[in-house]
Write a protein that holds these residues in place. Sequence first.
Motif, short mmCIF file in Angstrom:
data_model
loop_
_atom_site.label_atom_id
_atom_site.label_comp_id
_atom_site.label_asym_id
_atom_site.label_seq_id
_atom_site.Cartn_x
_atom_site.Cartn_y
_atom_site.Cartn_z
N LYS A 1 0.84 -1.21 0.00
CA LYS A 1 0.00 0.00 0.00
C LYS A 1 0.87 1.25 0.00
O LYS A 1 0.62 2.19 -0.76
CB LYS A 1 -0.92 0.01 1.22
N ILE A 2 1.89 1.25 0.85
CA ILE A 2 2.79 2.40 0.91
C ILE A 2 3.52 2.57 -0.41
O ILE A 2 3.77 3.70 -0.86
CB ILE A 2 3.77 2.25 2.09
N ALA A 3 3.82 1.47 -1.07
CA ALA A 3 4.51 1.50 -2.37
C ALA A 3 3.59 1.96 -3.50
O ALA A 3 4.06 2.16 -4.62
CB ALA A 3 5.09 0.12 -2.69
N GLY A 4 2.30 2.09 -3.23
CA GLY A 4 1.38 2.61 -4.24
C GLY A 4 0.52 1.58 -4.94
O GLY A 4 -0.24 1.91 -5.84
N ALA A 5 0.64 0.31 -4.55
CA ALA A 5 -0.16 -0.73 -5.19
C ALA A 5 -1.63 -0.61 -4.76
O ALA A 5 -1.94 -0.08 -3.70
CB ALA A 5 0.38 -2.11 -4.82
N ASN A 6 -2.49 -1.14 -5.59
CA ASN A 6 -3.92 -1.25 -5.27
C ASN A 6 -4.12 -2.63 -4.64
O ASN A 6 -4.38 -3.61 -5.36
CB ASN A 6 -4.76 -1.09 -6.53
N VAL A 7 -3.99 -2.71 -3.33
CA VAL A 7 -4.09 -3.99 -2.64
C VAL A 7 -5.55 -4.41 -2.55
O VAL A 7 -6.38 -3.67 -2.02
CB VAL A 7 -3.45 -3.92 -1.24
N VAL A 8 -5.85 -5.58 -3.07
CA VAL A 8 -7.21 -6.12 -3.06
C VAL A 8 -7.39 -6.86 -1.74
O VAL A 8 -6.98 -8.00 -1.58
CB VAL A 8 -7.45 -7.04 -4.28
N GLU A 9 -7.98 -6.17 -0.78
CA GLU A 9 -8.10 -6.69 0.59
C GLU A 9 -8.92 -7.97 0.69
O GLU A 9 -8.68 -8.79 1.57
CB GLU A 9 -8.69 -5.62 1.51
N GLU A 10 -9.88 -8.14 -0.20
CA GLU A 10 -10.74 -9.34 -0.13
C GLU A 10 -10.01 -10.59 -0.58
O GLU A 10 -10.49 -11.70 -0.34
CB GLU A 10 -11.99 -9.17 -1.00
N ALA A 11 -8.89 -10.44 -1.25
CA ALA A 11 -8.15 -11.58 -1.79
C ALA A 11 -7.08 -12.00 -0.78
O ALA A 11 -5.92 -11.59 -0.87
CB ALA A 11 -7.54 -11.23 -3.14
N LYS A 12 -7.48 -12.79 0.20
CA LYS A 12 -6.57 -13.22 1.26
C LYS A 12 -6.62 -14.74 1.40
O LYS A 12 -7.69 -15.35 1.32
CB LYS A 12 -6.96 -12.62 2.60
#
Length: 188
Positions: A135-146
């Motif tokens: 997230k800090i690196a700027g990626a769009n982290v897909v939180e539901e994909a765990k």
Amino acid sequence: MTENTVLALVGSLRNGSTNKQLAEAAAQLAPTGTTIVIHEGLADIPFYNEDVDLPDAAPVEAQRLREAAENADAVLFFTPEYNGTIPAVLKNAIDWLSRPFGDGAIKGKPTAVVGTAYGQYGGVWAHDDARKSLKIAGANVVEEAKLSVPGSLVRFAEVHPKDDAEVSGQLSEILQTLLGAVNDKVAA
């Protein structure tokens, strides 16, 4: 039909890594029209150093990683847990992908973090730390994909993750969720 490419980065360098096997399973489970490319060479990337990260002169393996990420529609990280956090090789990859600051190869790119570890929680601390760093690196982290699969050495001692029905089903769901984020990005 839209063709999608998902770059898979594996945080374990060990021969027989269960996380590498998990990435192989994901590649086999990829839906039609999706290719999962497991990136080789993370061990060959030097530790991030701004002094050697020069325009058009970054180390070859770092540049190869950046190009692979830029050409992918999404990135899927597979990580074990080392001493309660992510392995240095994966953190180093994130550092290289985050630069140049504010415009790195993973800026806005749909990403997800999954993995397996020997412990009872399946590496959840490492997965959370990787998501935070991404997230800090700027990626769009897909939180539901765990997905954090516990007991890796026992669970996969005689069964490859692709042959574990529960894990295969979960990986398929992760891929669908991640690809949904890719489609949302394209539609936006």
